[in-house]
Design an enzyme around this catalytic site. Structure first.
Site, PDB file in Angstrom:
ATOM      1  N   GLY A  46       0.830  -1.202   0.000  1.00  0.00           N
ATOM      2  CA  GLY A  46       0.000   0.000   0.000  1.00  0.00           C
ATOM      3  C   GLY A  46       0.860   1.245   0.000  1.00  0.00           C
ATOM      4  O   GLY A  46       2.029   1.207   0.382  1.00  0.00           O
ATOM      5  N   GLN A  51       3.155   9.966   0.895  1.00  0.00           N
ATOM      6  CA  GLN A  51       4.427   9.238   0.962  1.00  0.00           C
ATOM      7  C   GLN A  51       5.286   9.475  -0.282  1.00  0.00           C
ATOM      8  O   GLN A  51       6.466   9.149  -0.279  1.00  0.00           O
ATOM      9  CB  GLN A  51       4.169   7.740   1.094  1.00  0.00           C
ATOM     10  N   CYS A  93       6.208  -0.170   7.488  1.00  0.00           N
ATOM     11  CA  CYS A  93       5.848   0.992   6.659  1.00  0.00           C
ATOM     12  C   CYS A  93       7.028   1.360   5.770  1.00  0.00           C
ATOM     13  O   CYS A  93       8.162   1.412   6.240  1.00  0.00           O
ATOM     14  CB  CYS A  93       5.507   2.171   7.572  1.00  0.00           C
ATOM     15  N   LEU A  94       6.747   1.626   4.488  1.00  0.00           N
ATOM     16  CA  LEU A  94       7.818   1.993   3.554  1.00  0.00           C
ATOM     17  C   LEU A  94       8.486   3.310   3.957  1.00  0.00           C
ATOM     18  O   LEU A  94       9.627   3.564   3.574  1.00  0.00           O
ATOM     19  CB  LEU A  94       7.254   2.117   2.128  1.00  0.00           C
ATOM     20  N   HIS A 135      -3.962   1.489   7.847  1.00  0.00           N
ATOM     21  CA  HIS A 135      -2.606   2.048   7.825  1.00  0.00           C
ATOM     22  C   HIS A 135      -2.508   3.213   6.840  1.00  0.00           C
ATOM     23  O   HIS A 135      -1.977   4.274   7.169  1.00  0.00           O
ATOM     24  CB  HIS A 135      -1.620   0.929   7.459  1.00  0.00           C
ATOM     25  N   GLU A 136      -3.048   3.028   5.630  1.00  0.00           N
ATOM     26  CA  GLU A 136      -2.936   4.077   4.597  1.00  0.00           C
ATOM     27  C   GLU A 136      -3.832   5.271   4.924  1.00  0.00           C
ATOM     28  O   GLU A 136      -3.459   6.418   4.650  1.00  0.00           O
ATOM     29  CB  GLU A 136      -3.264   3.520   3.205  1.00  0.00           C
ATOM     30  N   HIS A 139      -2.024   7.396   7.230  1.00  0.00           N
ATOM     31  CA  HIS A 139      -1.055   8.241   6.502  1.00  0.00           C
ATOM     32  C   HIS A 139      -1.724   9.532   6.029  1.00  0.00           C
ATOM     33  O   HIS A 139      -1.161  10.618   6.168  1.00  0.00           O
ATOM     34  CB  HIS A 139      -0.510   7.517   5.265  1.00  0.00           C
TER      35      HIS A 139
END
Ligand code: CO
Length: 167
Positions: A46, A51, A93-94, A135-136, A139
């Site tokens: 995702g 991001q 997380c990226l 999670h997204e 963000h």
């Protein structure tokens, strides 16, 4: 399409609330395509627009490598309309590379939003899709997974992060 640079903690843009999408124009279509390519290249399941440096309410999710019943998902202006249950699982997380932690999230969620053409959609997910959606959406509200861990875990994270930065 292009692979975009993924912004990393502690960059400020990751902490800012994103703005709703109003215009589903070609610039938005290009952004979505680039986000999909960036997510696959990472690789990740995702990605939220902030991001990649764009403070807009857009996210892409593809959990099909692990839960093949779900397709690639693109949502703009998402909101969680219902939550059910609670489950703890490992999450990363990226934007916080090299860090994973066990987090409690709702087991099942329903999300309303718009697709890439601006049409209303509703998505229901459990398992990894439910976790990725939460999670997204975090963000898009400027929240990172490290904001959802306990004080002690956060102290340890900060210590490790500052040590890594000195290398
Ligand atoms: Co993330």
């Amino acid at each position: 399409m292009a692979v975009l640079e993924i912004r990393k903690y502690p960059e400020k843009i990751l902490r800012e609330k994103t703005a709703p999408v109003r215009d589903f124009n070609s610039a938005l279509q290009r952004l979505i395509d680039d986000m999909i390519e960036t997510m696959y290249a990472a690789p990740g399941v995702g990605l939220a627009a902030n991001q990649v440096g764009v403070s807009k309410q857009v996210l892409v999710i593809d959990v099909s490598s692990r839960e093949e019943q779900y397709p690639l998902i693109v949502i703009a202006n998402p909101t969680i309309t219902s939550k059910e249950g609670e489950i703890a699982n490992e999450e990363g997380c990226l934007s916080v590379p090299g860090y994973t932690t066990v987090l409690k999230r709702a087991e099942k969620v329903r999300v309303a939003g718009l697709d890439r053409a601006g049409k209303s959609i509703e998505i229901e997910g459990e398992g990894l899709l439910s976790r990725a959606l939460q999670h997204e959406i975090d963000h898009l509200n400027g929240i990172l997974l490290i904001d959802r861990i306990g004080r002690l875990k956060k102290e340890l994270f900060k210590k490790r992060f500052s040590l890594a930065g000195k290398k």
